[in-house]
Design a protein around this motif. Structure first.
Motif, PDB file in Angstrom:
ATOM      1  N   ARG A 105       1.193   2.512   9.057  1.00  0.00           N
ATOM      2  CA  ARG A 105       2.317   2.080   9.277  1.00  0.00           C
ATOM      3  C   ARG A 105       2.830   0.950   8.618  1.00  0.00           C
ATOM      4  NH1 ARG A 105       0.123   3.099  14.592  1.00  0.00           N
ATOM      5  NH2 ARG A 105      -0.585   0.861  14.864  1.00  0.00           N
ATOM      6  N   GLY A 106       1.936  -0.002   8.359  1.00  0.00           N
ATOM      7  CA  GLY A 106       2.167  -1.227   7.437  1.00  0.00           C
ATOM      8  C   GLY A 106       2.755  -0.756   6.025  1.00  0.00           C
ATOM      9  N   ILE A 107       1.706   0.271   5.352  1.00  0.00           N
ATOM     10  CA  ILE A 107       2.247   0.878   4.114  1.00  0.00           C
ATOM     11  C   ILE A 107       3.363   1.338   4.049  1.00  0.00           C
ATOM     12  CG2 ILE A 107       1.508   2.493   2.365  1.00  0.00           C
ATOM     13  CD1 ILE A 107      -1.313   1.772   3.011  1.00  0.00           C
ATOM     14  N   LYS A 108       3.827   2.167   5.213  1.00  0.00           N
ATOM     15  CA  LYS A 108       5.123   2.889   5.419  1.00  0.00           C
ATOM     16  C   LYS A 108       6.103   1.920   5.204  1.00  0.00           C
ATOM     17  CE  LYS A 108       7.372   6.367   8.058  1.00  0.00           C
ATOM     18  NZ  LYS A 108       7.610   6.472   9.478  1.00  0.00           N
ATOM     19  N   LYS A 109       5.993   0.678   6.100  1.00  0.00           N
ATOM     20  CA  LYS A 109       6.995  -0.223   6.145  1.00  0.00           C
ATOM     21  C   LYS A 109       7.230  -0.639   4.721  1.00  0.00           C
ATOM     22  CE  LYS A 109       8.711  -4.310   9.055  1.00  0.00           C
ATOM     23  NZ  LYS A 109       8.999  -4.742   7.921  1.00  0.00           N
ATOM     24  N   LEU A 110       6.240  -1.173   4.160  1.00  0.00           N
ATOM     25  CA  LEU A 110       6.080  -1.874   2.847  1.00  0.00           C
ATOM     26  C   LEU A 110       6.639  -1.084   2.007  1.00  0.00           C
ATOM     27  CD1 LEU A 110       2.503  -3.396   2.214  1.00  0.00           C
ATOM     28  CD2 LEU A 110       4.753  -4.522   2.098  1.00  0.00           C
ATOM     29  N   ILE A 111       6.490   0.426   1.781  1.00  0.00           N
ATOM     30  CA  ILE A 111       7.203   1.097   1.127  1.00  0.00           C
ATOM     31  C   ILE A 111       8.419   1.301   1.383  1.00  0.00           C
ATOM     32  CG2 ILE A 111       7.488   3.742   0.397  1.00  0.00           C
ATOM     33  CD1 ILE A 111       4.343   3.934   0.681  1.00  0.00           C
ATOM     34  N   SER A 112       9.110   1.191   2.653  1.00  0.00           N
ATOM     35  CA  SER A 112      10.192   1.573   2.736  1.00  0.00           C
ATOM     36  C   SER A 112      11.033   0.095   2.368  1.00  0.00           C
ATOM     37  CB  SER A 112      10.921   1.797   4.399  1.00  0.00           C
ATOM     38  OG  SER A 112      10.530   0.608   5.027  1.00  0.00           O
ATOM     39  N   LEU A 131      -9.242  13.119   6.021  1.00  0.00           N
ATOM     40  CA  LEU A 131      -7.934  13.837   5.833  1.00  0.00           C
ATOM     41  C   LEU A 131      -6.629  13.050   5.927  1.00  0.00           C
ATOM     42  CD1 LEU A 131      -8.799  17.150   8.088  1.00  0.00           C
ATOM     43  CD2 LEU A 131      -8.418  17.113   5.465  1.00  0.00           C
ATOM     44  N   GLY A 132      -6.920  12.291   6.888  1.00  0.00           N
ATOM     45  CA  GLY A 132      -5.584  11.080   7.019  1.00  0.00           C
ATOM     46  C   GLY A 132      -5.481  10.447   5.581  1.00  0.00           C
ATOM     47  N   ALA A 133      -6.773   9.947   4.915  1.00  0.00           N
ATOM     48  CA  ALA A 133      -6.903   9.182   3.998  1.00  0.00           C
ATOM     49  C   ALA A 133      -5.931  10.079   2.888  1.00  0.00           C
ATOM     50  CB  ALA A 133      -7.870   8.671   3.455  1.00  0.00           C
ATOM     51  N   LYS A 134      -6.268  11.375   2.696  1.00  0.00           N
ATOM     52  CA  LYS A 134      -5.696  12.159   1.900  1.00  0.00           C
ATOM     53  C   LYS A 134      -4.337  12.389   2.119  1.00  0.00           C
ATOM     54  CE  LYS A 134      -9.434  14.696  -0.066  1.00  0.00           C
ATOM     55  NZ  LYS A 134     -10.611  15.629   0.599  1.00  0.00           N
ATOM     56  N   ARG A 135      -3.893  12.484   3.326  1.00  0.00           N
ATOM     57  CA  ARG A 135      -2.401  12.268   3.611  1.00  0.00           C
ATOM     58  C   ARG A 135      -1.636  11.230   3.025  1.00  0.00           C
ATOM     59  NH1 ARG A 135      -4.293  14.670   8.609  1.00  0.00           N
ATOM     60  NH2 ARG A 135      -3.775  12.833   9.976  1.00  0.00           N
ATOM     61  N   MET A 136      -2.299  10.396   3.293  1.00  0.00           N
ATOM     62  CA  MET A 136      -1.806   8.897   2.847  1.00  0.00           C
ATOM     63  C   MET A 136      -1.557   9.011   1.308  1.00  0.00           C
ATOM     64  SD  MET A 136      -3.089   5.676   4.800  1.00  0.00           S
ATOM     65  CE  MET A 136      -3.877   5.837   6.297  1.00  0.00           C
ATOM     66  N   GLU A 137      -2.743   9.492   0.793  1.00  0.00           N
ATOM     67  CA  GLU A 137      -2.556   9.561  -0.653  1.00  0.00           C
ATOM     68  C   GLU A 137      -1.349  10.272  -1.276  1.00  0.00           C
ATOM     69  OE1 GLU A 137      -6.215  11.334  -2.371  1.00  0.00           O
ATOM     70  OE2 GLU A 137      -5.370  10.930  -4.410  1.00  0.00           O
ATOM     71  N   GLU A 177      -8.160   3.354  14.082  1.00  0.00           N
ATOM     72  CA  GLU A 177      -6.817   2.631  14.505  1.00  0.00           C
ATOM     73  C   GLU A 177      -6.297   1.895  13.260  1.00  0.00           C
ATOM     74  OE1 GLU A 177      -4.552   2.076  16.854  1.00  0.00           O
ATOM     75  OE2 GLU A 177      -5.349   4.087  17.044  1.00  0.00           O
ATOM     76  N   THR A 178      -7.453   1.211  12.510  1.00  0.00           N
ATOM     77  CA  THR A 178      -7.189   0.270  11.479  1.00  0.00           C
ATOM     78  C   THR A 178      -6.260   1.093  10.411  1.00  0.00           C
ATOM     79  OG1 THR A 178      -9.016  -0.865  12.037  1.00  0.00           O
ATOM     80  CG2 THR A 178      -7.830  -1.392   9.932  1.00  0.00           C
ATOM     81  N   PHE A 179      -6.751   2.290  10.275  1.00  0.00           N
ATOM     82  CA  PHE A 179      -6.282   3.352   9.270  1.00  0.00           C
ATOM     83  C   PHE A 179      -4.670   3.290   9.756  1.00  0.00           C
ATOM     84  CE2 PHE A 179      -9.673   4.861   6.598  1.00  0.00           C
ATOM     85  CZ  PHE A 179      -9.008   5.054   5.554  1.00  0.00           C
ATOM     86  N   PHE A 210       2.734   9.538   5.781  1.00  0.00           N
ATOM     87  CA  PHE A 210       2.264   8.449   6.786  1.00  0.00           C
ATOM     88  C   PHE A 210       2.737   8.756   8.183  1.00  0.00           C
ATOM     89  CE2 PHE A 210       2.899   6.323   2.561  1.00  0.00           C
ATOM     90  CZ  PHE A 210       1.606   5.820   2.327  1.00  0.00           C
ATOM     91  N   ASP A 211       3.117   9.781   8.545  1.00  0.00           N
ATOM     92  CA  ASP A 211       3.835  10.040   9.697  1.00  0.00           C
ATOM     93  C   ASP A 211       2.746  10.513  10.715  1.00  0.00           C
ATOM     94  OD1 ASP A 211       6.229   9.052   9.238  1.00  0.00           O
ATOM     95  OD2 ASP A 211       7.009  11.005   8.200  1.00  0.00           O
TER      96      ASP A 211
END
Lengths: 127, 773
Positions: free
Chosen positions: B383-390, B349-355, B376-378, B359-360
């Motif tokens: 967080r990393g992707i969110k930062k990258l995106i921003s 579900l988390g991965a789908k949310r990311m998709e 945890e890694t996810f 990311f929050d």
């Protein structure tokens, strides 16, 4: 001073006209002057020049146009006289054009000294 | 658009099918649990059942053999007892020489001792006629019947060979009856008379026979009631397959012969092994035969079902355990899979949310194992992707801004800019560049740049190099725009390592306007100079006339003034001529009229003309030449005069008062060299290179206050080089300086063609047309 006695100077600049007339008269040529093409044509009716100094810039017309007319129209009786073009601009293409239209040479007014004009006539006598 | 959407949904169909047939992890776990629980159970059960089967069979076999042997022995004992009893009675009868009453008594005793003895018959062979005495039991009383019948010699003969005879028969009421016959001998040996050692009679020795008829039905019923295992029993046959005894009386009554029964058949052939076979009652049985001493058989049999009944219960138990195990493992599987799946579902579900770009919301898995670490890694990744995106968004904005800026710059610059790829196709082009070919920038993109843009240099087609890296400058190019010609400079920057689709950038700088502006400037100079010339001509003309005609009327003082006026006018003329020449050089229409020029004469005359000028500075101006006679060069007289004026004039101007100036003319077979040397201050080394450039004047001359335009050497250089000559200053020799120029020697074959059709005859300003050849 063999055969070329009568000289006609066609120049609209009075100072130069008078200068050339004076220089040639001093060298004992018979000199007539004209300040325009019209005057030239009327002068030719009663004066038959051996040499003509013809300015390329004449009021209202081009000396080249006049040159062509003189050389091509027998009524002026100028087909075989010596015609030297006077030019102020050192545009030698203009001079070349003149020579191709029947001029026997050209003079750059800024460079020539009036006292050399008799020498020019003498050089014309050497064929 | 509608079609497209159909396509995409069509493409999505296959994965959907795959998803349907993809077993879920929970199902997988369930299957694994079932396999883990059942597989060993099945294997163990199979092994156990097989082992137990074999063991049971073995046990049954052992048991059956024991029972069969025991029964056989009992049969033997029973028969042996009867045989011995008969044999004993017979022996008594023969040896004691019994009277009739004694004989009867002994027979009665025999009856008394054996309840099953129905009848006994004494066959005697003494005398000629055999008498047969038959005793039967009737109603508890023994009745002795005596018949005198013919002795049956066959029996006696038959018995003579054997110690006894046993046969099976039936009574009138169909009871099995055993008939035992023993011989009565004339003479007995000392041997015992038990069954195994009964003495064999012979015909000579035989005196008669004692035959007993035994009803064995009741008796053997008890013997044969021996039960074997569960539902097993034994029955007895004789040596030819006749049924002697069977616990089932009905069967016994209806069957006499069982020789065709499989186990009996085998027994009759001598095989007494335990067999799984079909019984006399057509049932699946395990049966074991045992042979008696009399050749009879005791056959023990048990139904297969009874042997394996214990196994069946075991299988039942195993099945119960198995089913319980299955149920248990299903439950356990469901439980564990739930436990296992829940965090995985969370992860999914988390991965789908990311998709979806959310990311929050972190993935909450608290399993305290690898899955939690994965979650945890996810989360860290999110967080990393969110930062990258921003960051990317910020960078995107920056890039967009830069792009807009760059676009504005590129489209606002007046220079044309074309980016091309390595195939020479236009990737990007700005409006000024597109304007050059009167096209829209968009329509040019993707086209071959040099099929759209044509450049010329000196009237020849020109294509810049776009293959080798580096920055290339190309000047004085022309191109056609409509009917007019534009003048262009190109800067071609070819990237050393083209990273993207751009491999070169061409910058087009339109020089037409500045060129025109420059020309206007030059025209202005030319026109101004011309305008100056006309009055100057007049001034010079009148000064000349004055000089020639009025000289004798003037005082010496005024003659000198006149001379100065003439020098000034000439200087003014030279200056104007220089300006005109510069304008012509700049415009590129400096015109040279080559004629056959007597250079030695020209130089010599020019030196003479300068002598008065030199004399004013008390300088000595000299001319020398090694040439004998005239030296001709193909050159433009007026321009060479200008060069000489310049070089000699400079020497006079810059040399010290009272100095020396020498002009020399050297000639070889190829060229003529004119040198002007002075013994003045010389030219400093660092200025020499710039000497022949435009508007240069040696600094010393400024200090010395000497006037000049500094244009002379530049004009001279242009003039000489236009006429295939060279001009320069000789290396510093320590004192003074030497300027020189060279010109090629006249060669009629080479030069006549270009020699102008006019000549000046040495008169400045006059050009006479040469007679046409």
């Amino acid at each position: 001073m063999a055969g070329l006695k009568n000289v006609l100077v066609v120049e609209d600049d009075a100072m130069i006209r008078d200068l050339y007339k004076m220089a040639l008269a001093n060298a004992e040529y018979t000199v007539e002057v004209a300040d325009s093409a019209d005057e030239l044509y009327s002068k030719l009716a009663r004066f038959k020049p051996d040499v003509m100094f013809l300015d390329v810039m004449l009021p209202g017309t081009s000396g080249l146009q006049v040159l062509k007319e003189l050389r091509s129209n027998p009524k002026f009786d100028c087909t075989d006289i010596k015609i030297v073009v006077l030019t102020n601009l050192a545009q030698r293409t203009v001079a070349d054009n003149a020579m191709n239209n029947g001029a026997d040479g050209y003079i750059i007014k800024a460079d020539i000294l009036p006292k050399d004009l008799p020498k020019v006539i003498e050089s014309l006598e050497e064929e | 658009m509608g079609d497209k959407r159909d396509d995409s949904s069509g493409r999505g169909f296959l994965p959907k099918v795959a998803r349907i047939f993809r077993p879920k992890i929970s199902a997988k776990i369930l299957i694994y649990f079932l396999l883990i629980a059942l597989l060993p159970l099945i294997v163990v059960s199979y092994v156990l059942v097989t082992t137990a089967n074999n063991q049971l069979l073995k046990n049954a076999s052992t048991n059956q053999q024991a029972v069969a042997n025991d029964l056989a022995r009992r049969v033997d004992n029973y028969l042996a007892n009867n045989v011995n009893a008969l044999a004993y009675t017979g022996r008594l009868y023969a040896t004691q020489d019994f009277s009739k009453s004694q004989t009867d008594q002994s027979l009665r005793t025999l009856f008394d001792q054996n309840a099953n003895l129905d009848q006994v018959t004494l066959l005697t062979a003494n005398g000629d006629t055999g008498k047969q005495r038959t005793l039967t039991v009737q109603g508890g009383k023994t009745k002795i019947a005596e018949d005198t019948i013919d002795t049956t010699p066959d029996i006696l003969e038959f018995l003579a060979d054997k110690p006894y005879l046993i046969s099976v028969g039936r009574t009138a009421d169909n009871n099995p009856q055993v008939i035992i016959g023993v011989p009565i001998l004339k003479k007995y040996g000392s041997a015992s008379t038990d069954l195994f050692t009964t003495q064999k009679g012979d015909v000579e020795n035989i005196a008669g026979a004692l035959v007993g008829y035994y009803d064995i039905g009741d008796l053997w019923e008890s013997v044969l009631s021996t039960s074997v295992g569960d539902g097993g029993y034994a029955y007895v046959i004789d040596g030819v397959g006749s049924l002697v005894a069977h616990p089932d009386r009905k069967f016994l009554d209806s069957h006499r012969e069982v020789a065709e029964v499989q186990v009996v058949k085998q027994f009759l052939k001598g095989d007494t092994a335990t067999k799984s076979t079909v019984s006399e009652k057509n049932k699946e049985v395990i049966s074991t035969p045992s042979k008696t001493l009399t050749g009879w058989g005791v056959i023990v049999e048990e139904p297969v079902t009874s042997i394996y009944s214990s196994i069946n219960s075991y299988i039942q138990m195993a099945a119960t355990i198995g089913i319980s195990a299955v149920l248990l493992s299903i439950m356990a599987g469901l439980f564990f899979s739930r436990q296992l799946i829940r965090p995985i579902r969370e992860l999914s579900l988390g991965a789908k949310r990311m998709e979806r770009g959310e990311f929050d919301q972190p993935i909450n898995v608290k399993t305290n194992d690898e899955l939690e670490a994965l979650a945890e890694t996810f989360n860290r990744m999110a967080r990393g992707i969110k930062k990258l995106i921003s960051d990317l968004k910020v960078n995107n904005l920056k890039l967009k801004f830069e792009q807009i800026k760059l676009n504005n710059i590129i489209s606002s610059v007046s220079d044309g800019i074309i980016a091309i790829n390595k195939n020479g196709e236009i990737v990007s082009i700005n409006p000024p560049a597109a304007l050059l070919v009167s096209q829209d920038p968009k329509t040019l993109e993707g086209k071959q740049v040099f099929e759209q843009f044509f450049f010329e240099h000196d009237g020849e087609s020109f294509t810049p190099d776009i293959k080798n890296g580096g920055i290339y400058h190309y000047t004085d190019l022309t191109a056609k725009r409509g009917d007019s010609i534009v003048y262009l400079d190109l800067v071609v920057a070819v990237l050393e390592h083209p990273d993207s689709d751009v491999s070169a950038i061409i910058t087009i700088h339109d020089q037409t306007a500045s060129r025109e502006l420059n020309f206007m400037k030059l025209d202005f100079v030319a026109i101004a100079a011309h305008e100056l010339r006309t009055p100057l001509t007049v001034v010079r003309g009148y000064l000349d006339i004055l000089n020639t005609s009025a000289a004798r009327e003037l005082s010496v003082f005024n003659l000198e003034n006149l001379s100065k006026a003439i020098v000034g006018a000439n200087q003014l003329r030279e200056l104007i001529n220089k300006l005109l020449n510069i304008a012509r050089i700049e415009r590129g229409d400096m015109e040279i009229f080559i004629e056959k020029l007597n250079l030695s004469k020209l130089v010599s005359e020019n030196v003479e003309q300068h002598k008065s000028m030199a004399a004013q500075k008390e300088q000595v101006l000299s001319y020398e030449t090694s040439a004998k006679g005239a030296v001709y060069v193909p050159a433009d007289t007026a321009s060479i005069v200008e060069v000489l004026n310049n070089l000699i004039g400079n020497a006079i101007k810059y040399n010290n008062k009272g100095g020396k100036i020498s002009v020399s003319l050297e000639v070889n077979d190829k060229e003529v060299r004119v040198a002007v040397s002075d013994d003045g201050p010389g030219v400093p080394e660092d200025l020499r290179e710039r000497l022949f450039t435009k508007f240069y004047r040696a600094e010393r001359s400024l200090i010395a206050g000497t006037r000049g335009t500094g244009l002379g050497l530049f004009i001279s250089k242009t003039i000489i080089e236009l006429q295939s000559g060279t001009i320069g200053i000789e290396p510093d020799q320590g004192k003074g300086s030497t300027f020189y120029f060279t010109l090629p020697i006249y060669d009629s074959a080479r030069d006549d063609e270009q020699i102008a059709k006019k000549s000046s005859g040495g008169i400045r300003g006059w050009f006479k047309k040469r007679p046409s050849s």
